[in-house]
Every structure is written in C-alpha cells, then in structure tokens.
Design a protein around this motif. Sequence first.
Motif, mmCIF file in Angstrom:
data_model
loop_
_atom_site.group_PDB
_atom_site.id
_atom_site.type_symbol
_atom_site.label_atom_id
_atom_site.label_comp_id
_atom_site.label_asym_id
_atom_site.label_seq_id
_atom_site.Cartn_x
_atom_site.Cartn_y
_atom_site.Cartn_z
ATOM 1 N N PRO A 174 -27.532 27.292 13.063
ATOM 2 C CA PRO A 174 -26.964 27.155 14.408
ATOM 3 C C PRO A 174 -27.755 26.156 15.255
ATOM 4 O O PRO A 174 -27.643 26.141 16.473
ATOM 5 C CB PRO A 174 -27.086 28.576 14.970
ATOM 6 N N ILE A 175 -28.558 25.312 14.590
ATOM 7 C CA ILE A 175 -29.469 24.402 15.295
ATOM 8 C C ILE A 175 -28.907 22.985 15.356
ATOM 9 O O ILE A 175 -28.418 22.453 14.349
ATOM 10 C CB ILE A 175 -30.838 24.366 14.600
ATOM 11 N N THR A 176 -28.974 22.384 16.507
ATOM 12 C CA THR A 176 -28.603 20.990 16.685
ATOM 13 C C THR A 176 -29.781 20.249 17.317
ATOM 14 O O THR A 176 -30.382 20.718 18.287
ATOM 15 C CB THR A 176 -27.372 20.832 17.597
ATOM 16 N N LEU A 177 -30.108 19.102 16.745
ATOM 17 C CA LEU A 177 -31.179 18.262 17.267
ATOM 18 C C LEU A 177 -30.572 17.127 18.080
ATOM 19 O O LEU A 177 -29.469 16.666 17.784
ATOM 20 C CB LEU A 177 -32.015 17.691 16.113
ATOM 21 N N LYS A 178 -31.293 16.662 19.096
ATOM 22 C CA LYS A 178 -30.751 15.602 19.942
ATOM 23 C C LYS A 178 -31.868 14.757 20.528
ATOM 24 O O LYS A 178 -33.015 15.205 20.661
ATOM 25 C CB LYS A 178 -29.915 16.203 21.069
#
Length: 250
Positions: A174-178
């Motif tokens: 459920p992880i998003t990097l930005k």
Amino acid sequence: MKAVSSISSRAVLAGALMLAGLSAPTAAFAEDEAKPLSVSGNVAFVTDYRFRGISYSDLDPAVQGGINLNSSTGLFASIWGSSIADFNGSTVEMDFTGGWSGDIAGTTTTAGVIYYTYPGGSNTNIVELFGSVAIPLGPVTATFGLNWAPDQKNLSTSSRYAFGQISGAIPGTPITLKGVLGNERGGLVVDDSGTKTHKWDWLIGADVTWEALTFGVAYVGNNLTNNKVDGFRFNRPAQETVVFSVTAAF
C-alpha cells in the motif's frame, strides 16, 4: 505566507489525496465515472502546513479539509481550507479551484484557476492560473506543471512556479513513493535576507493507504537562507523539516 504585496507543500496533502483516490475499488471508481456528477471530500491533520517548501503554519500543526465536485465531462470545482499562522489578520486559508482534466494523447492534462482567500485578512487574496501534464512511464507517473499569478492588486509583481513530480506505487504494497522539485520566481517569493527573487524547493516522501486513510511522511526543503544573525532568524518558515500527515477521504 503567500507573498502578496507584503509575505511563506500542499504537495504532501495532494499526494495523500491522489493515493486515496487510487486506493478506491475499481468497481466503485467505474460507478462514479459513469455519474454525470460526483462529490468527494477529505479531512487531514499535518504536523506542518507546507506550500512550495514554505511553512504557512509557522512550523506548527494544521487542520485541513476540502470538498470536490467532478463531472463526467472533465470539469471540476473544489473548496479547500487550512488553518494557518496569522497572515495580515487572517488565521484561515480558503482556496476555490475550478478547471478541466482529461486524457489527451495518452496523458492526463489539467488546467484551471485557483482563488486563494484569507478571511479576515487585509490585502491578501490572489488569483493563479495553472496547468499540468501527467505522463505514465511504466510503473511510475511523471507530472510537469506551471502555475502563473499575473500582475494584480495584492501581488507586487507577477509570479510563476514550475515543477516536476514523479510518483509510483511499490507493487504488492500500500506504499507509494514520490518526489517533487519546483522553481519559483516573482512576487510570491519573499526572502527576509533581501538577496533572492527566486527559489528552488523539493519534497521526498512516502504514503501508506489503509482503507479510507492515508498516512504520509515527507522531507521538505528549499534553498532560501535561514541563518540566524544578531538574534533574528531569516526565513524562519523556510527551515527544512519532516512532515507527517494523516488524511481521511470520503
């Protein structure tokens, strides 16, 4: 505050809201897409309200929230608000946004206008035009945008903000990097040291979604000088920091 004829990233909240939307079930999304009009909203708590690398809450926590109205034609409107540090007599920011977003040649193109208001403040409100293009690049999405505030009553001179953003979800999590890199020039840049009329700002962070909640952490900074001289700290709201956020979408 926004540098109107006198002064300081919503990127953290924007990323959280984007992730909240991506986490919605596909069937529900398709159902909303078929509706002529759909309404969504959000509330958030952030440990520091950062906008383009600058603290609008004087390094203190802030409570935020918004309501969005979307149409099947791509037209949209929203109202968003946040608590802020005192700004010419106001302690609240209210943003009214309208525009259009749609697919053009495999990209998501968005354009519109934002009216920044500060209820109870004097000589504060400004209008800004914006546009962006989001390009899918395999597992990540790259977004490039430009915001422009023309000459107006409460702005000493016109201002423009150009940015690039890249984001991507880690498969199976459920992880998003930005990451965001922006450059601002003009009347919205105020440097206490009196040496700069432009600045760079950046954000590196991650968001974790769980049902309707999004938990975020981001390192936010800029290249404005914030040294302490004779007991006075230049550009106190520009100090680099780590921001934590919790957003609930509905």
